[in-house]
Design a protein around this motif. Sequence first.
Motif, mmCIF file in Angstrom:
data_model
loop_
_atom_site.group_PDB
_atom_site.id
_atom_site.type_symbol
_atom_site.label_atom_id
_atom_site.label_comp_id
_atom_site.label_asym_id
_atom_site.label_seq_id
_atom_site.Cartn_x
_atom_site.Cartn_y
_atom_site.Cartn_z
ATOM 1 N N UNK A 62 0.832 -1.205 0.000
ATOM 2 C CA UNK A 62 0.000 0.000 0.000
ATOM 3 C C UNK A 62 0.868 1.257 0.000
ATOM 4 N N UNK A 63 1.925 1.245 0.801
ATOM 5 C CA UNK A 63 2.829 2.398 0.876
ATOM 6 C C UNK A 63 3.493 2.626 -0.470
ATOM 7 N N UNK A 64 3.987 1.575 -1.057
ATOM 8 C CA UNK A 64 4.646 1.677 -2.362
ATOM 9 C C UNK A 64 3.695 2.247 -3.402
ATOM 10 N N UNK A 65 2.504 1.681 -3.486
ATOM 11 C CA UNK A 65 1.537 2.123 -4.488
ATOM 12 C C UNK A 65 1.129 3.580 -4.280
ATOM 13 N N UNK A 66 0.904 3.957 -3.035
ATOM 14 C CA UNK A 66 0.521 5.332 -2.735
ATOM 15 C C UNK A 66 1.631 6.304 -3.128
ATOM 16 N N UNK A 67 2.867 5.947 -2.820
ATOM 17 C CA UNK A 67 4.002 6.812 -3.167
ATOM 18 C C UNK A 67 4.149 6.943 -4.678
ATOM 19 N N UNK A 68 4.023 5.836 -5.386
ATOM 20 C CA UNK A 68 4.129 5.892 -6.848
ATOM 21 C C UNK A 68 3.000 6.728 -7.442
ATOM 22 N N UNK A 69 1.798 6.599 -6.896
ATOM 23 C CA UNK A 69 0.679 7.417 -7.362
ATOM 24 C C UNK A 69 0.955 8.897 -7.141
ATOM 25 N N UNK A 70 1.499 9.223 -5.977
ATOM 26 C CA UNK A 70 1.801 10.628 -5.678
ATOM 27 C C UNK A 70 2.891 11.165 -6.589
ATOM 28 N N UNK A 71 3.889 10.349 -6.862
ATOM 29 C CA UNK A 71 4.953 10.796 -7.757
ATOM 30 C C UNK A 71 4.422 11.043 -9.166
ATOM 31 N N UNK A 72 3.561 10.171 -9.622
ATOM 32 C CA UNK A 72 3.006 10.325 -10.961
ATOM 33 C C UNK A 72 2.084 11.537 -11.040
ATOM 34 N N UNK A 73 1.262 11.729 -10.027
ATOM 35 C CA UNK A 73 0.289 12.817 -10.081
ATOM 36 C C UNK A 73 0.939 14.182 -9.897
ATOM 37 N N UNK A 74 1.976 14.261 -9.114
ATOM 38 C CA UNK A 74 2.608 15.562 -8.871
ATOM 39 C C UNK A 74 3.698 15.890 -9.881
#
Length: 172
Positions: A62-74
Amino acid sequence: MDLHAFKQRILPVQNRLFRLATLFLRNREDAEDALQDVLMRLWSNRQQLDTYQSVEALAVQMTRNLCLDRLKSHARQKSVDQADLGNVPTEQLSPYRQTELTDSASQMRRLIDELPDAQKLVLHLRDVEEYSFEEIEQVTGLSINAIRVTLSRARQRLRDGYLKLNDYEAGY
């Protein structure tokens, strides 16, 4: 899962999750926010957590996926933090050596940032968090052989990149 069980199973892995979030986001505040989001999601879904074989593996994923999502969105620039000189008291090091260590750590961080996400994750879980291959298998879903290959390629890529940056292979 009640509050007591949640505290016993989830909170001990909090530091690992924070380090993983920091690895990806390279910002303490963003990592803290990501960790808080993961903990909130786990708490919200606490009734289903008993169905998972490894809650820690779920939390890492979950942490990995959330971080990757944040990196992609920002799509933002990553900042390089000050080098961690470890447990060596800095007053025992010359200014030259301190600068050298800081530069080397910055170079390694940049090289790690350039790794593909799968290599970055496996390298972090194995070498920083000291997960076993079986635990990494649970988190990533990769076979143990694939994990070994990915880890080997990540280490080789870091080694080659570091040697190239420092021109060690040219010989003096």
